[in-house]
Write a protein that holds these residues in place. Sequence first.
Motif, PDB file in Angstrom:
ATOM      1  N   ALA A 156       0.835  -1.210   0.000  1.00  0.00           N
ATOM      2  CA  ALA A 156       0.000   0.000   0.000  1.00  0.00           C
ATOM      3  C   ALA A 156       0.866   1.254   0.000  1.00  0.00           C
ATOM      4  N   ALA A 157       1.932   1.255   0.789  1.00  0.00           N
ATOM      5  CA  ALA A 157       2.839   2.412   0.803  1.00  0.00           C
ATOM      6  C   ALA A 157       3.549   2.559  -0.541  1.00  0.00           C
ATOM      7  N   LEU A 158       3.938   1.433  -1.127  1.00  0.00           N
ATOM      8  CA  LEU A 158       4.577   1.472  -2.446  1.00  0.00           C
ATOM      9  C   LEU A 158       3.601   1.984  -3.501  1.00  0.00           C
ATOM     10  N   TRP A 159       2.341   1.606  -3.387  1.00  0.00           N
ATOM     11  CA  TRP A 159       1.311   2.065  -4.332  1.00  0.00           C
ATOM     12  C   TRP A 159       1.152   3.587  -4.261  1.00  0.00           C
ATOM     13  N   ARG A 160       1.220   4.145  -3.051  1.00  0.00           N
ATOM     14  CA  ARG A 160       1.075   5.593  -2.902  1.00  0.00           C
ATOM     15  C   ARG A 160       2.287   6.356  -3.429  1.00  0.00           C
ATOM     16  N   THR A 161       3.476   5.804  -3.285  1.00  0.00           N
ATOM     17  CA  THR A 161       4.682   6.542  -3.660  1.00  0.00           C
ATOM     18  C   THR A 161       5.173   6.230  -5.066  1.00  0.00           C
ATOM     19  N   HIS A 162       5.210   4.957  -5.442  1.00  0.00           N
ATOM     20  CA  HIS A 162       5.728   4.541  -6.750  1.00  0.00           C
ATOM     21  C   HIS A 162       4.769   3.531  -7.362  1.00  0.00           C
ATOM     22  N   ARG A 163       3.713   4.048  -7.976  1.00  0.00           N
ATOM     23  CA  ARG A 163       2.646   3.181  -8.474  1.00  0.00           C
ATOM     24  C   ARG A 163       3.132   2.190  -9.524  1.00  0.00           C
ATOM     25  N   GLY A 164       4.046   2.614 -10.390  1.00  0.00           N
ATOM     26  CA  GLY A 164       4.560   1.713 -11.423  1.00  0.00           C
ATOM     27  C   GLY A 164       5.303   0.530 -10.831  1.00  0.00           C
TER      28      GLY A 164
END
Length: 114
Positions: free
Chosen positions: A24-32
């Motif tokens: 979820a944190a990765l989705w918010r910061t680096h979606r690709g």
Amino acid sequence: MPLAALAGVLLHAGWKLLPAKAVAALWRTHRGEAVVLLATASAIVVTNLFEGVLVGLGLAVAKAAWETSHVHIEEVWRARNCACESWGTPASCGCPSCSTCWTRCRTESRCGST
């Protein structure tokens, strides 16, 4: 040991390697990056390990090529100084869109407003 029980243990161990909060944190910061991660994990579950890793590698290469081929110009603050930085295709490539973006960033910068 029954095969279904072994599969359940392996799925549980694999899921522990992919924590939901980190995704979820990765989705918010680096979606690709999150898309590549989830697609790779899904491909590994649906196919086998080798094919899933190949899918992830192909997606990562395609994402890197996409990001490299596009200009990213951003205002950055370092030690109370503002500067324009570019990533991807260099701003000195001479194409009109790159030159326009680079000039606009340097002249219309919000650096002086704060």
